[in-house]
Scaffold this motif. Structure first.
Motif, short mmCIF file in Angstrom:
data_model
loop_
_atom_site.label_atom_id
_atom_site.label_comp_id
_atom_site.label_asym_id
_atom_site.label_seq_id
_atom_site.Cartn_x
_atom_site.Cartn_y
_atom_site.Cartn_z
N UNK A 118 4.17 4.62 -20.05
CA UNK A 118 3.65 5.89 -20.56
C UNK A 118 2.92 6.63 -19.44
N UNK A 119 3.19 7.92 -19.36
CA UNK A 119 2.50 8.77 -18.39
C UNK A 119 1.77 9.86 -19.15
N UNK A 120 0.48 9.97 -18.87
CA UNK A 120 -0.29 11.06 -19.47
C UNK A 120 0.05 12.34 -18.71
N UNK A 121 0.28 13.46 -19.40
CA UNK A 121 0.74 14.67 -18.72
C UNK A 121 -0.26 15.28 -17.75
N UNK A 122 -1.50 14.83 -17.74
CA UNK A 122 -2.48 15.38 -16.81
C UNK A 122 -2.39 14.77 -15.42
N UNK A 123 -1.70 13.65 -15.27
CA UNK A 123 -1.57 13.03 -13.95
C UNK A 123 -0.66 13.87 -13.07
#
Length: 125
Positions: free
Chosen positions: A62-67
């Motif tokens: 999972x990747x948080x969109x803020x990274x």
């Protein structure tokens, strides 16, 4: 569905508001020994994907969109699975842009909807 999705790194993207659990489940049944990658920007799609991958015991990254590491995240994948019911013009425009790229980073681009699954691009063959 006759797809060879074994042992792949698959980026799963759902258009805004996409929430057809049956289509997601049917697709993921073909993804054993693969790793699924996903952004969290689409809550309804993400929650279904997370629950179904957990149920089927498929690894989910999972990747948080803020990274800011989007390129590294995307380039970790050899396959794009795009879930669409045709209701989100902006997200669908992104798909068609990817399909038209001559130097796509993806070996396969698979589009999933309630009518089934189709391989729109396969640069590996």
């Amino acid at each position: 569905m006759d797809l060879d999705l074994k042992d792949r790194s698959i980026l799963c993207v759902g258009e805004t508001g996409y929430n057809n659990w049956q289509t997601i489940h049917n697709f993921l049944e073909h993804c054993y020994e693969s790793t699924i990658y996903c952004w969290t920007w689409n809550p309804s799609f993400f929650i279904l994907l997370r629950n179904i991958t957990d149920f089927l015991d498929i690894p989910l990254v999972i990747k948080h969109p803020c990274f800011n590491d989007t390129d590294d995240f995307v380039h970790s994948c050899d396959t794009l699975a795009f879930f669409s019911d045709g209701n989100d013009a902006e997200t669908n425009k992104m798909l068609y842009t990817l399909l038209e790229e001559e130097d796509s980073i993806y070996e396969k681009i698979v589009v999933c909807n309630s009518d089934g699954v189709g391989v729109y691009e396969d640069n590996a063959s």
